[in-house]
Design an enzyme around this catalytic site. Structure first.
Site, PDB file in Angstrom:
ATOM      1  N   PRO A  15       0.848  -1.195   0.000  1.00 53.84           N
ATOM      2  CA  PRO A  15       0.000   0.000   0.000  1.00 53.84           C
ATOM      3  C   PRO A  15       0.881   1.241   0.000  1.00 53.84           C
ATOM      4  O   PRO A  15       1.841   1.325   0.766  1.00 53.84           O
ATOM      5  CB  PRO A  15      -0.794  -0.130   1.307  1.00 53.84           C
ATOM      6  CG  PRO A  15       0.044  -0.997   2.184  1.00 53.84           C
ATOM      7  CD  PRO A  15       0.777  -1.935   1.266  1.00 53.84           C
ATOM      8  N   GLN A  68      -6.408  -1.433   3.227  1.00 55.61           N
ATOM      9  CA  GLN A  68      -5.624  -1.035   4.388  1.00 55.61           C
ATOM     10  C   GLN A  68      -6.316   0.112   5.104  1.00 55.61           C
ATOM     11  O   GLN A  68      -6.642   1.140   4.498  1.00 55.61           O
ATOM     12  CB  GLN A  68      -4.203  -0.608   4.024  1.00 55.61           C
ATOM     13  CG  GLN A  68      -3.380  -0.360   5.303  1.00 55.61           C
ATOM     14  CD  GLN A  68      -1.976   0.130   5.056  1.00 55.61           C
ATOM     15  OE1 GLN A  68      -1.798   1.252   4.610  1.00 55.61           O
ATOM     16  NE2 GLN A  68      -0.985  -0.703   5.367  1.00 55.61           N
ATOM     17  N   CYS A  98       3.100   3.423   9.088  1.00 55.89           N
ATOM     18  CA  CYS A  98       3.298   4.713   8.436  1.00 55.89           C
ATOM     19  C   CYS A  98       3.766   5.758   9.438  1.00 55.89           C
ATOM     20  O   CYS A  98       3.140   5.944  10.481  1.00 55.89           O
ATOM     21  CB  CYS A  98       2.012   5.174   7.761  1.00 55.89           C
ATOM     22  SG  CYS A  98       2.173   6.755   6.890  1.00 55.89           S
ATOM     23  N   HIS A 169       7.877  -4.403   7.719  1.00 56.82           N
ATOM     24  CA  HIS A 169       8.887  -3.561   7.077  1.00 56.82           C
ATOM     25  C   HIS A 169      10.100  -3.590   8.000  1.00 56.82           C
ATOM     26  O   HIS A 169      10.036  -3.123   9.136  1.00 56.82           O
ATOM     27  CB  HIS A 169       8.356  -2.139   6.921  1.00 56.82           C
ATOM     28  CG  HIS A 169       9.272  -1.233   6.158  1.00 56.82           C
ATOM     29  ND1 HIS A 169       8.818  -0.142   5.458  1.00 56.82           N
ATOM     30  CD2 HIS A 169      10.610  -1.246   5.975  1.00 56.82           C
ATOM     31  CE1 HIS A 169       9.838   0.478   4.883  1.00 56.82           C
ATOM     32  NE2 HIS A 169      10.937  -0.179   5.192  1.00 56.82           N
ATOM     33  N   GLY A 231       7.242  -2.329  -2.743  1.00 58.49           N
ATOM     34  CA  GLY A 231       6.507  -1.083  -2.819  1.00 58.49           C
ATOM     35  C   GLY A 231       7.022  -0.178  -3.910  1.00 58.49           C
ATOM     36  O   GLY A 231       6.608  -0.253  -5.060  1.00 58.49           O
ATOM     37  N   ARG A 232       7.968   0.686  -3.551  1.00 56.02           N
ATOM     38  CA  ARG A 232       8.428   1.718  -4.494  1.00 56.02           C
ATOM     39  C   ARG A 232       9.061   1.120  -5.745  1.00 56.02           C
ATOM     40  O   ARG A 232       8.934   1.681  -6.833  1.00 56.02           O
ATOM     41  CB  ARG A 232       9.414   2.652  -3.793  1.00 56.02           C
ATOM     42  CG  ARG A 232       8.796   3.396  -2.618  1.00 56.02           C
ATOM     43  CD  ARG A 232       7.764   4.406  -3.045  1.00 56.02           C
ATOM     44  NE  ARG A 232       6.850   4.733  -1.954  1.00 56.02           N
ATOM     45  CZ  ARG A 232       5.833   5.596  -2.065  1.00 56.02           C
ATOM     46  NH1 ARG A 232       5.598   6.173  -3.230  1.00 56.02           N
ATOM     47  NH2 ARG A 232       5.045   5.836  -1.041  1.00 56.02           N
TER      48      ARG A 232
END
Length: 329
Positions: A15, A68, A98, A169, A231-232
């Protein structure tokens, strides 16, 4: 009692705020049929009180897809989870990772690593209301916490509340002193710590996230973890997703060509344009489609320079410009 999801977490696309909206996920699904996709983080209040179709609507092709949620109020999260289940999501994921200022001001996200008992209350409330899996995405710790203690203690408390799937993460989050962007790269990665967690808790599914840049790198983690999340890297060079089904799900299907993906997305842009969607809302996710391929610069330049142009044939123009450049090379 929650139903077991028919889909695995063997490969997931993370996400990403301002990233993995419905248009991005539709685009990603053209390249992989089996990866698990995630929405941007949606706050519980927004899911309950906001424009639900705009915030939560998705295309049927996106399955398996997870919602999410962000929040720290068990009752609100439970209500938001029921909304997500009613919309047809395959999973509800709670954001405990986050580090942005907006998330901190709302007392949720990574700062919840400090209050595992509250997280346990939140997931218990959600699980009581939905039959789909409730999962947690977290960091290994925040600020001055010792990850050796914070991660294991956090997972123990939340697992005792019934959560069986943790996406970790493998970095700490620094809530003060680092920007959200810096928090994605500056704190050192500690994959070994997360490996020790998995070895200590074989009863849990542990999905590794953070700093994984290629499909080959991701594949190397499958021996130690139940799944991998990118992710990125997947956002910036999305065509790597075309390798996912063969690498992680033993698919024998031929991956789609970039040009075919662009043509399919052109049809999607035209359909969405008729519904009032600005083309740039879709094409902005496609800037990296030709990353590393001939014509990539022309593709990027055309989409960037025409971002404000309200044309439903914008991708046809980009594809034509790129093909012309390739033919002339």
């Amino acid at each position: 009692m929650q139903k077991t999801s028919p889909h695995t977490h063997r490969f997931c696309v993370a996400p990403m705020m301002d990233g993995t909206d419905r248009h991005c996920r539709y685009f990603h699904r053209l390249m992989t049929k089996h990866a698990r996709l995630y929405t941007e983080m949606i706050t519980a209040d927004a899911a309950i009180h906001g424009d639900r179709e705009y915030l939560l609507g998705f295309h049927d092709s996106e399955h398996p897809v997870a919602l999410q949620l962000g929040g720290s109020d068990p009752a609100k999260l439970a209500k938001a989870a029921t909304v997500g289940e009613d919309f047809g999501y395959d999973e509800i994921n709670l954001n405990v990772g986050c580090p942005s200022d907006r998330v901190q001001s709302g007392a949720f996200g990574a700062c919840l690593m400090k209050t595992p008992e509250l997280v346990a209350e939140c997931v218990s409330a959600m699980q009581a209301k939905v039959d789909i899996p409730v999962t947690v995405k977290c960091r290994i710790g925040v600020d001055d916490q010792d990850p050796e203690q914070s991660l294991f203690s956090f997972v123990q408390t939340v697992a005792d509340a019934g959560v069986k799937i943790f996406i970790v993460h493998a970095r700490k989050a620094w809530l003060q002193g680092l920007s959200p962007k810096e928090n994605r790269t500056v704190p050192p990665l500690d994959y070994d710590l997360v490996r020790r967690l998995k070895r200590a808790r074989p009863d849990l599914s542990v999905i590794i996230n953070g700093g994984i840049e290629t499909i080959n790198d991701a594949a190397r983690f499958t021996a130690d973890f139940d799944g991998v999340m990118l992710g990125r890297a997947a956002y910036g060079a999305p065509y790597l997703l075309s390798q996912v089904d063969a690498t992680f799900f033993d698919s024998s299907e031929t991956p789609p060509l970039r040009d075919d993906i662009a043509v399919a997305m052109s049809a999607y842009v035209k359909k969405e344009f008729e519904n009032g969607v600005r083309p740039h809302s879709i094409t902005r996710h496609m800037i990296g489609l030709y990353h590393g391929a001939p014509g990539a610069r022309t593709w990027r330049r055309f989409l960037s320079e025409n971002a404000g142009v309200l044309r439903d044939d914008i991708l046809e123009g980009a594809l034509g410009a790129m093909r012309a450049r390739r033919d002339a090379a």
